[in-house]
Scaffold this active site. Structure first.
Site, PDB file in Angstrom:
ATOM      1  N   GLU A  66     -23.554  -4.626 -18.481  1.00 19.73           N
ATOM      2  CA  GLU A  66     -23.541  -3.643 -19.076  1.00 19.73           C
ATOM      3  C   GLU A  66     -24.045  -3.589 -20.541  1.00 19.73           C
ATOM      4  O   GLU A  66     -24.476  -2.439 -20.977  1.00 19.73           O
ATOM      5  CB  GLU A  66     -21.771  -3.038 -19.280  1.00 19.73           C
ATOM      6  N   SER A 119      39.291   5.841   9.424  1.00 16.08           N
ATOM      7  CA  SER A 119      40.361   4.821   9.105  1.00 16.08           C
ATOM      8  C   SER A 119      40.025   3.695   8.101  1.00 16.08           C
ATOM      9  O   SER A 119      40.712   3.216   7.644  1.00 16.08           O
ATOM     10  CB  SER A 119      40.940   4.287  10.654  1.00 16.08           C
TER      11      SER A 119
END
Length: 820
Positions: free
Chosen positions: A88, A481
């Site tokens: 770059e 239950s």
């Protein structure tokens, strides 16, 4: 004349030059007025990935809008820096923001290309790219380029080169959803940046220019050319040797995208629940951009056991109901692999594979296995076949469909060529497989540390890929239950004892208004006459529970349900004493944990700690205080003590009494299958009307586990589909594997408890060691009754609520042995 003319022209030229320079200066000055403040880079906080970890540090999930992990420049290897600088901006460390040489070269190139239709080339330095990416738009104009140059000069004056490079490497987009170099390294190679090799670093440096143009699978040749160009630039700049460059250029891309399998297996339901909690606590932006580090309570070993135990239980129930047909039908054509390859399987049930039926005979089925999908997204060209012997699919001879059930004698009557089915390889078998079928019934399993409330494992269903609905936290079902222990705990906390006797007989209750008469029944329709509270729990007697709740008053039961966190505001009606209200597996398991830990309130938590992007702890679950735990040295001081300030919601003695009674459920009651664990276990089954819900919740001294099974749209699971028959075996499989070969840990008996021998049936004091006598726990000041009395009998007789014939009344009385 000539000299005058030259002087005149020179003067005009000078004036024009000054005017032009002034115009340019004015133009640049005007542009500079509107420039953004470059000092915002000081406060740069890019969107960063939030990561969810298990208790052992394993990565469970990542959440991000931009998959980025911020990496300080000091952690970036030099080789990686050199690759990006070469690709770059080779003069990055020497220019002042703009590279004059590169700019001149770009201008000349653009002049040559003028009129050719070619796209103009840029000469942006890394500093200019930082200015554009952080402070400007991406428009292609001279105004933007001039602004970019001005900002670049200013940035260079304000920040070091390393800081500028750090900003650049953490901001840029690399494709595959990855932002920043650390995210790209994981996305493309599933590696840390420190593990990258030269050819891998060069490829990543090639991507920022145009990620889609250098896609590793769709544009492979262009990607290799671009990577090799970067390597050549690194060689020209002196960063690598010729030998290193040639070796790197000879290698393929070797891209290995990070797959979901990199995350902790079987943690999807848990991670999704954590995700929702973080959104509720901090908002979506914090989750998807905040870079939080979340350490959860999940134990990976227990989580895998939870998943397998639940799947085994659901599959066992489902296969007993018969075969419902193939996943789909395909035309096998000339390549059956392509046909079956388009069918979606279950990504989180890797044991199961999709297969297509190639031939069906009476005694076997020949199958072709779905080809694997490569990292490129293409199907593998490899083709594998196998067989399912009749004994490995015998359950499928019972075929269910369209409301009808038929029984076939051979596999050829069940399967057709082109049927797509699930199969599982037989361990040690040579291309031999079992037939599998995705169960319709659902369920959940939760495991909690009862002392801290830490959720150690949670499985919210058969497959998260198939259904993200979490039955552990989102499904509100009747506990049946399994709610009864809290009715009995309220009784024991308010003057009753385990040997108190309650009448187990039919009862009629006028509910008033238009509700009519309610006549609850025991499961199975039988009744046992006067029975102790212990027998009521062990045998899960509905009629006893209703009478006990009626005797105490339902407002008291509702208050205890609130204390334990089962319901926020329970309706105080008698039917609620049988678990007819709706709650979740998580709430019920946490409530049982309170009994297991001696009565201390717990808040079930999936998260131990949350840290922000800077490592600061912003949340932790542990609320107990230990002032001496941070001692810098050992000087014979007292051992640190945790100051537990949690609310005591149940008397520790009551908690032990309930534990002892629920041990009886396992030893003699409705959950005897749990005895196979081989360790001290207490728990309770739960089954709702028409067997729509099946529960078992139980605990050892240090681990509480809740299991629920039922259809997502409530319907009967069939006669006999009880908590003891469906949920308890799942619990047993999990606990057996979870506790393994650990030494038995007895339940802790609080000080003051007396253990006295009583007759299990009458509740009266008896001689220890004789048949039917057990050691029962009594609080100080309580003991077995001297006189036999039955709660609810006389009152029901007076009110006419004992709904039995005179002969049945005599039968009830005879069950007392003449003591009443």
């Amino acid at each position: 004349m000539i000299l005058r003319l030259i002087g005149y022209l020179f003067g005009v030229g000078a004036l024009l030059a000054i005017a032009a320079a002034g115009g340019v200066a004015w133009y640049v000055n005007e542009l500079a007025k509107d420039l953004p403040d470059y000092e915002v880079l000081n406060a740069y906080e890019p969107p960063v990935t939030t990561r969810i970890h298990a208790a052992d540090g394993s990565l469970m999930a990542e959440y991000a809008r931009e998959r980025r992990l911020y990496l300080p420049i000091q952690a970036v290897p030099d080789m990686l820096k050199h690759a990006f600088i070469s690709a770059e901006d080779k003069n990055f460390y020497s220019h002042k923001g703009i590279d004059p040489v590169g700019l001149t070269r770009a201008v000349l190139t653009n002049v040559r290309n003028y009129g050719t239709g070619r796209r103009s080339v840029g000469a942006s330095t890394i500093t200019q790219q930082v200015a554009k990416n952080f402070l400007l738009s991406s428009e292609r104009s001279y105004d933007r380029k001039i602004k970019e140059a001005i900002l670049s000069f200013r940035i260079e004056q304000a920040y070091s080169k390393d800081r500028i490079l750090e900003l650049y490497l953490n901001e840029i987009f690399f494709g595959l959803g990855a932002y920043g170099i650390a995210g790209a390294s994981l996305a493309y190679y599933d590696k840390l940046v420190s593990e990258l090799r030269l050819h891998e670093a060069a490829y990543l440096a090639a991507l920022p220019k145009a990620p889609n143009n250098y896609h590793p699978f769709r544009q492979t040749e262009r990607a290799i050319d671009r990577r090799n160009w970067v390597i050549d630039r690194m060689l020209a700049n002196g960063y690598v040797t010729a030998e290193q460059a040639e070796d790197a250029k000879a290698k393929p891309l070797e891209v290995n995208p990070r797959r979901k399998s990199s995350l902790l297996f079987a943690s999807e339901y848990f991670a999704e629940e954590v995700r929702r909690e973080i959104v509720d606590r901090y908002g979506e932006d914090a989750l998807y951009e905040g870079g939080l580090s979340v350490r959860t309570t999940l134990d990976p070993h227990l989580q895998q056991l939870a998943r397998k135990s639940l799947i085994d239980g659901l599959v066992e129930y489902d296969t007993k109901r018969g075969y419902r047909g193939p996943v789909t039908q395909v035309d096998i054509g000339s390549d059956w692999g392509e046909s079956v390859g388009e069918v979606d399987g279950l990504t989180d049930v890797p044991e199961w594979k999709l297969a297509v039926v190639l031939a069906a005979e009476a005694g076997q089925v020949s199958i072709g296995l779905q080809p694997e999908r490569l990292v490129s997204g293409q199907l593998s060209e490899d083709r594998h076949t196998g067989r399912i012997a009749l004994e490995n699919m015998e359950w499928a001879l019972k075929v269910v469909g369209d409301g009808n059930t038929r029984t076939e004698r051979g596999a050829d009557g069940v399967f057709e060529v082109g049927d797509v089915i699930f199969v599982e390889a037989i361990e040690g078998g040579d291309d031999e497989y079992l037939l599998r079928q995705k169960p319709q019934v659902a369920g959940a399993l939760v495991a909690i540390d009862p002392h801290t409330g830490r959720v150690l494992a949670m499985s919210g269903g058969f497959s998260f890929a198939d259904s993200q609905f979490n039955r552990a936290t989102q499904a509100y079902r009747q506990p049946g239950s399994s709610f009864k222990p809290f009715v009995y705990a309220a009784a024991l906390d308010n003057g009753y004892t385990p040997s108190s006797v309650v009448l187990d007989a039919p009862i009629r209750i006028d509910q008033g208004n238009a509700l009519g008469i309610w006549e609850p029944k025991n499961y199975g329709g039988e009744y046992a006459g006067p029975s102790t509270l212990r027998l009521g729990i062990e045998r899960s007697r509905n009629l006893m529970t209703v009478r006990l709740a009626k005797d105490m008053g339902m407002p008291l039961v509702a208050e205890y349900a609130r204390r334990f966190g089962i319901y926020d505001d329970m309706l105080p009606v008698l039917s609620m004493s049988l678990g007819s209200g709706e709650t979740t597996v998580m709430r019920m398991t946490a409530a049982y944990s309170v009994i297991a830990n001696g009565g201390k309130r717990i808040n079930p938590s999936l998260i131990d700690r949350i840290q922000d992007r800077y490592g600061k702890t912003i949340y932790k679950h542990e609320e107990r205080i230990c002032e001496a735990c941070n001692a810098t040295a050992w000087t014979d001081q007292e051992e640190p003590v945790l100051n537990d300030t949690r609310e005591q919601v149940l008397d520790p003695m009551t908690a032990y009494q309930m534990t002892s009674m629920m041990e009886g459920v396992v030893q003699r009651g409705t959950a005897t299958v749990v005895k196979d664990v081989g360790l001290p276990i207490a728990g309770k089954t739960g089954t709702t009307n028409d067997e729509k819900d099946a529960w078992f919740i139980g605990y050892s001294a240090d681990l509480t586990v809740g299991v629920y099974v039922g259809f997502d749209t409530p319907r009967s699971m069939g006669r006999g589909s009880t908590g003891g028959g469906l949920a308890a075996p799942i619990f047993t499989e999990f606990m057996t594997r979870a506790l393994g070969e650990t030494n038995p840990v007895e339940f802790r008996v609080p000080g003051g408890i007396k253990l006295l021998p009583i007759d299990r049936k009458t509740g009266l004091l008896a001689e220890a060691g004789t048949e039917g006598v057990i050691m029962e726990a009594f609080k100080p000041g309580t003991s077995p009754p001297d006189v036999y009395s039955v709660i609810g009998f006389a009152d029901d007789m007076i009110r006419g609520q004992l709904n039995v014939s005179p002969d049945a009344n005599r039968a009830v009385l005879s069950g007392t042995g003449g003591l009443y």
